[in-house]
Motif scaffolding. Structure first.
Motif, PDB file in Angstrom:
ATOM      1  N   GLN A   1       0.676  -1.265  -0.138  1.00 28.44           N
ATOM      2  CA  GLN A   1       0.036  -0.010   0.067  1.00 28.44           C
ATOM      3  C   GLN A   1       0.827   1.345  -0.031  1.00 28.44           C
ATOM      4  OE1 GLN A   1      -0.148  -2.438   2.253  1.00 28.44           O
ATOM      5  NE2 GLN A   1      -0.700  -1.803   4.252  1.00 28.44           N
ATOM      6  N   SER A   2       2.223   1.339   0.289  1.00 28.20           N
ATOM      7  CA  SER A   2       3.068   2.187   0.142  1.00 28.20           C
ATOM      8  C   SER A   2       3.688   2.454  -1.298  1.00 28.20           C
ATOM      9  CB  SER A   2       4.359   2.065   1.092  1.00 28.20           C
ATOM     10  OG  SER A   2       4.989   1.059   0.726  1.00 28.20           O
TER      11      SER A   2
ATOM     12  N   ARG B   1       0.704   1.894  -8.429  1.00 24.59           N
ATOM     13  CA  ARG B   1      -0.072   0.603  -8.922  1.00 24.59           C
ATOM     14  C   ARG B   1       1.311   0.190 -10.082  1.00 24.59           C
ATOM     15  NH1 ARG B   1      -4.796  -1.029  -8.417  1.00 24.59           N
ATOM     16  NH2 ARG B   1      -4.294  -2.397 -10.305  1.00 24.59           N
TER      17      ARG B   1
ATOM     18  N   MET C   1      -5.702  -8.438   0.342  1.00 21.52           N
ATOM     19  CA  MET C   1      -5.944  -6.860   0.173  1.00 21.52           C
ATOM     20  C   MET C   1      -6.445  -6.824  -1.225  1.00 21.52           C
ATOM     21  SD  MET C   1      -2.950  -4.839   1.702  1.00 21.52           S
ATOM     22  CE  MET C   1      -1.430  -5.687   1.182  1.00 21.52           C
TER      23      MET C   1
ATOM     24  N   LEU D   1      -4.010  -3.557  -5.797  1.00 21.72           N
ATOM     25  CA  LEU D   1      -3.132  -2.434  -5.565  1.00 21.72           C
ATOM     26  C   LEU D   1      -2.016  -2.269  -6.436  1.00 21.72           C
ATOM     27  CD1 LEU D   1      -2.530  -2.822  -1.629  1.00 21.72           C
ATOM     28  CD2 LEU D   1      -4.059  -0.991  -2.891  1.00 21.72           C
ATOM     29  N   SER D   2      -1.774  -3.515  -7.280  1.00 23.39           N
ATOM     30  CA  SER D   2      -0.508  -3.397  -8.136  1.00 23.39           C
ATOM     31  C   SER D   2      -0.859  -4.097  -9.521  1.00 23.39           C
ATOM     32  CB  SER D   2       0.451  -4.421  -7.567  1.00 23.39           C
ATOM     33  OG  SER D   2       1.379  -4.800  -8.469  1.00 23.39           O
TER      34      SER D   2
ATOM     35  N   SER E   1      -2.328   4.361   9.326  1.00 23.32           N
ATOM     36  CA  SER E   1      -1.779   4.792   8.158  1.00 23.32           C
ATOM     37  C   SER E   1      -2.751   5.305   7.373  1.00 23.32           C
ATOM     38  CB  SER E   1      -1.142   3.506   7.208  1.00 23.32           C
ATOM     39  OG  SER E   1      -2.094   2.350   7.135  1.00 23.32           O
TER      40      SER E   1
ATOM     41  N   GLU F   1      -4.500   5.198   4.488  1.00 22.15           N
ATOM     42  CA  GLU F   1      -5.630   4.513   3.724  1.00 22.15           C
ATOM     43  C   GLU F   1      -6.857   4.056   4.879  1.00 22.15           C
ATOM     44  OE1 GLU F   1      -2.642   1.129   4.647  1.00 22.15           O
ATOM     45  OE2 GLU F   1      -2.535   3.179   4.079  1.00 22.15           O
ATOM     46  N   LYS F   2      -6.551   4.106   6.066  1.00 26.07           N
ATOM     47  CA  LYS F   2      -7.253   3.913   7.274  1.00 26.07           C
ATOM     48  C   LYS F   2      -8.034   5.071   7.745  1.00 26.07           C
ATOM     49  CE  LYS F   2      -6.115  -0.609   7.737  1.00 26.07           C
ATOM     50  NZ  LYS F   2      -7.017  -1.829   7.605  1.00 26.07           N
TER      51      LYS F   2
ATOM     52  N   TRP G   1      -9.799   3.010   1.602  1.00 24.64           N
ATOM     53  CA  TRP G   1      -9.683   2.261   0.666  1.00 24.64           C
ATOM     54  C   TRP G   1     -10.659   1.037   0.683  1.00 24.64           C
ATOM     55  CZ3 TRP G   1      -4.666  -1.213   1.424  1.00 24.64           C
ATOM     56  CH2 TRP G   1      -4.935  -1.901   2.636  1.00 24.64           C
TER      57      TRP G   1
ATOM     58  N   GLU H   1     -11.434  -2.244   1.988  1.00 28.60           N
ATOM     59  CA  GLU H   1     -10.834  -3.338   2.929  1.00 28.60           C
ATOM     60  C   GLU H   1     -11.236  -4.722   2.442  1.00 28.60           C
ATOM     61  OE1 GLU H   1      -9.447  -3.191   5.819  1.00 28.60           O
ATOM     62  OE2 GLU H   1      -9.231  -1.324   6.483  1.00 28.60           O
TER      63      GLU H   1
END
Length: 367
Positions: free
Chosen positions: A76-77, A80, A135, A138-139, A204, A206-207, A274, A276
């Motif tokens: 998440q850091s 994409r 998750m 994200l990628s 973080s 996204e939360k 985001w 979840e």
């Protein structure tokens, strides 16, 4: 998923953990709890489980095969389009090299890592690999390899929820939705809460913890914050922006200490920015009889029964979160506990995973 799949024999299972942190550190987020509870459920049903994880891992009741090496950067850091990369002396690569060396001792490898490498390695193993995707998408590179494995090795991709799976393109059916489960004996029911709220998770961006802080300010209810500070600068921004907010940070707590706090709260607030994948904290709260108020986004929208065990509100709408707090007296906290017992027990979790594993073996011709 068929309900009548009953394993014909006991499985020897090799669980490979997340490479972003040691189990027990909190860096792995909900994956750490998922590994623990899935292992518990499988062992209770007579299967054997070996857990492989980064050095420094600890899990009550389990002996862990510790693998040294440098940790992986959390997904998440990254962007994409970030290229696939491994650090020098990668703990992820070392864990999977260990799996290659011992695979002939096991029936099935269960991958808990949200990373490209385990999917890429799948065709090179002689036993099946069950991949638990922890998750949402994200990628681009990871999306592509997950889709490829879903076509080449049907039945081997498991998701937490349909909402999570929907974020991935080009998947091959059938898809397996495994949800999660917890040891309900560790969570005590509380019928008379205090006028305080809880927020639980990795700290973080996204939360969106800042949204829950605004709820605390507007309702004048203390917010108990629990979880690993994953982004220190983000946490400091919140502290500086809301210096007089009625909040208390309690740190990353053990399950026993965490549930002591959560069960006394009027509600758990979930503010995901985001999608979840699931939301372990939601079922932990329900197990304590605590209603959950969440944005209608991702996994929580499939857990919470709106108006019965909590409230689902429009994403990113703090006003609606505040309004939901005002309606908490309409929720019967016993309904929350009963939902956890019916849907999220270790027994229910074990049934879902056994059915999935059985399907993998049947398709592979190993049963």
């Amino acid at each position: 998923m068929p309900d009548n799949l009953i394993p014909q024999r006991r499985f020897n299972l090799l669980f490979l953990s997340t490479p972003v942190g040691a189990i027990g550190s909190g860096l792995g987020g909900g994956v750490e709890l998922s590994i623990h509870n899935t292992a518990k459920a499988m062992i209770h049903r007579g299967h054997s489980v070996e857990i492989v994880a980064p050095s420094g891992s600890h899990l009550d009741g389990f002996s862990i095969t510790q693998i040294s090496g440098n940790l992986q950067i959390i997904a998440q850091s990254q962007e994409r389009s970030t290229p696939i990369n491994l650090p020098v002396n990668s703990v992820l690569a070392n864990m999977w090299e260990y799996a290659r060396q011992v695979e002939n001792k096991f029936d099935l490898i269960v991958n808990f890592a949200y990373d490209w490498l385990p999917f890429y390695l799948t065709p090179f193993f002689s036993i099946p690999i069950a991949h638990i995707v922890s998750m949402g998408s994200l990628s681009d590179a990871l999306d592509q390899t997950i889709a490829q494995i879903s076509h080449k090795f049907p039945h081997t991709i498991g998701f937490c929820t349909a909402s999570q799976a929907a974020t991935f393109p080009n998947l091959n059916s059938p898809l397996y939705y495994l949800s999660n489960g917890i040891d309900l004996s560790l969570y005590k029911f509380c019928s008379q809460p205090r006028q305080q709220l809880a927020w639980l998770g990795r700290i973080s961006p996204e939360k969106a913890l800042e949204d829950a802080v605004q709820v605390a300010i507007q309702t004048d209810m203390q917010l108990k914050i629990m979880g690993k500070i994953q982004d220190e600068s983000y946490w400091q921004q919140i502290c500086h922006k809301y210096p007089h907010a009625p909040i208390e940070y309690l740190g990353f707590l053990s399950t026993d200490k965490m549930q002591e706090i959560v069960r006394q709260c009027a509600a758990l607030i979930m503010t995901p920015r985001w999608v979840e994948a699931f939301g372990n904290v939601a079922i932990e709260a329900l197990a304590c009889g605590v209603p959950v108020i969440s944005y209608r986004r991702g996994g929580p929208s499939e857990i919470i029964k709106d108006g019965e065990t909590g409230f689902l509100v429009e994403p990113d709408n703090v006003y609606q979160l505040v309004n939901a707090v005002s309606k908490l007296n309409t929720i019967n906290r016993l309904n929350c506990r009963q939902q956890a017992e019916q849907e999220f027990s270790l027994d229910a979790l074990g049934t879902r995973f056994e059915s999935w594993f059985q399907a993998i073996f049947q398709y592979s011709g190993l049963l």
